[in-house]
Design a protein around this motif. Structure first.
Motif, PDB file in Angstrom:
ATOM      1  N   TRP A  36       0.827  -1.203   0.000  1.00 45.17           N
ATOM      2  CA  TRP A  36       0.000   0.000   0.000  1.00 45.17           C
ATOM      3  C   TRP A  36       0.863   1.255   0.000  1.00 45.17           C
ATOM      4  O   TRP A  36       1.938   1.287   0.580  1.00 45.17           O
ATOM      5  CB  TRP A  36      -0.909   0.033   1.222  1.00 45.17           C
ATOM      6  CG  TRP A  36      -1.966  -1.015   1.207  1.00 45.17           C
ATOM      7  CD1 TRP A  36      -2.066  -2.081   2.056  1.00 45.17           C
ATOM      8  CD2 TRP A  36      -3.082  -1.116   0.321  1.00 45.17           C
ATOM      9  NE1 TRP A  36      -3.172  -2.837   1.730  1.00 45.17           N
ATOM     10  CE2 TRP A  36      -3.807  -2.252   0.667  1.00 45.17           C
ATOM     11  CE3 TRP A  36      -3.520  -0.340  -0.754  1.00 45.17           C
ATOM     12  CZ2 TRP A  36      -4.967  -2.643  -0.009  1.00 45.17           C
ATOM     13  CZ3 TRP A  36      -4.674  -0.732  -1.420  1.00 45.17           C
ATOM     14  CH2 TRP A  36      -5.383  -1.871  -1.046  1.00 45.17           C
ATOM     15  N   VAL A  38       0.080   5.325   0.882  1.00 43.79           N
ATOM     16  CA  VAL A  38      -0.929   6.216   1.460  1.00 43.79           C
ATOM     17  C   VAL A  38      -0.698   7.623   0.916  1.00 43.79           C
ATOM     18  O   VAL A  38       0.379   8.185   1.094  1.00 43.79           O
ATOM     19  CB  VAL A  38      -0.836   6.242   2.998  1.00 43.79           C
ATOM     20  CG1 VAL A  38      -1.922   7.128   3.588  1.00 43.79           C
ATOM     21  CG2 VAL A  38      -0.917   4.838   3.570  1.00 43.79           C
ATOM     22  N   THR A  69      -7.521  11.086   2.209  1.00 44.07           N
ATOM     23  CA  THR A  69      -6.462  10.076   2.214  1.00 44.07           C
ATOM     24  C   THR A  69      -6.972   8.848   1.478  1.00 44.07           C
ATOM     25  O   THR A  69      -8.125   8.467   1.619  1.00 44.07           O
ATOM     26  CB  THR A  69      -6.072   9.692   3.658  1.00 44.07           C
ATOM     27  OG1 THR A  69      -5.548  10.849   4.314  1.00 44.07           O
ATOM     28  CG2 THR A  69      -5.038   8.589   3.684  1.00 44.07           C
ATOM     29  N   LEU A  71      -5.486   4.797   0.058  1.00 45.62           N
ATOM     30  CA  LEU A  71      -4.434   3.781  -0.007  1.00 45.62           C
ATOM     31  C   LEU A  71      -4.549   3.085  -1.351  1.00 45.62           C
ATOM     32  O   LEU A  71      -5.635   2.600  -1.702  1.00 45.62           O
ATOM     33  CB  LEU A  71      -4.585   2.751   1.113  1.00 45.62           C
ATOM     34  CG  LEU A  71      -4.145   3.194   2.507  1.00 45.62           C
ATOM     35  CD1 LEU A  71      -5.193   4.047   3.163  1.00 45.62           C
ATOM     36  CD2 LEU A  71      -3.830   1.984   3.356  1.00 45.62           C
TER      37      LEU A  71
END
Length: 150
Positions: A36, A38, A69, A71
């Motif tokens: 991931w 971010v 935000t 991911l």
């Protein structure tokens, strides 16, 4: 050792200070392929007019206002963002982990080159066998809708 933050699972972070932080369509090849990344948008801009996140391979344009935000696996999904107006301000904060760190651990704390120089034939054969399924094992770490329902 100096930590990026008091509590984080990511080994690295990048501040894009702007004033018009903008990216062209790209992949982050250095990141762990199934890992991931971010991305947090910051600043003062009209999210109806600009700053949108584009996930090219998914054919998505996402309204991405300041404070948002997301991911994404940035090594395998091409992404960029839409420009903002000249009088606005946009920056971003991105957290990620390089795939090289995982290779270093997998190599018993050696670079790929050092591992190849010191590995036995058996170790090299085992590595080749492991490499055949590593991608599937990485993708299997993602949650599925069914796993989230239980």
């Amino acid at each position: 050792m100096v930590w990026n933050a008091a509590v984080t699972v990511f080994a690295a972070c990048t501040f894009n200070f702007g004033p018009h932080a903008l990216t062209v369509p790209h992949l982050n090849f250095g990141n762990l392929a199934w890992g991931w990344c971010v991305i947090t948008a910051l600043g003062r801009f009209n999210p109806n007019r600009g700053g949108h996140l584009i996930l090219w391979d998914l054919k998505l344009v996402i309204r991405f206002p300041p404070g948002s935000t997301i991911l994404i696996p940035s090594a395998i999904i091409r992404h960029s963002n839409v420009p903002i107006d000249a009088n606005e301000f946009r920056c971003s904060f991105v957290q990620y982990t390089a795939g090289g760190l995982f290779r270093f651990i997998r190599n018993r704390f050696k670079t790929d080159h050092a591992f190849e120089l010191t590995a036995t034939k058996q170790e090299k054969w085992e590595r080749a066998q492991e490499s055949k399924t590593r991608w599937q094992e990485g993708v299997a770490m993602y949650s599925t809708i069914d796993s989230l329902r239980s």
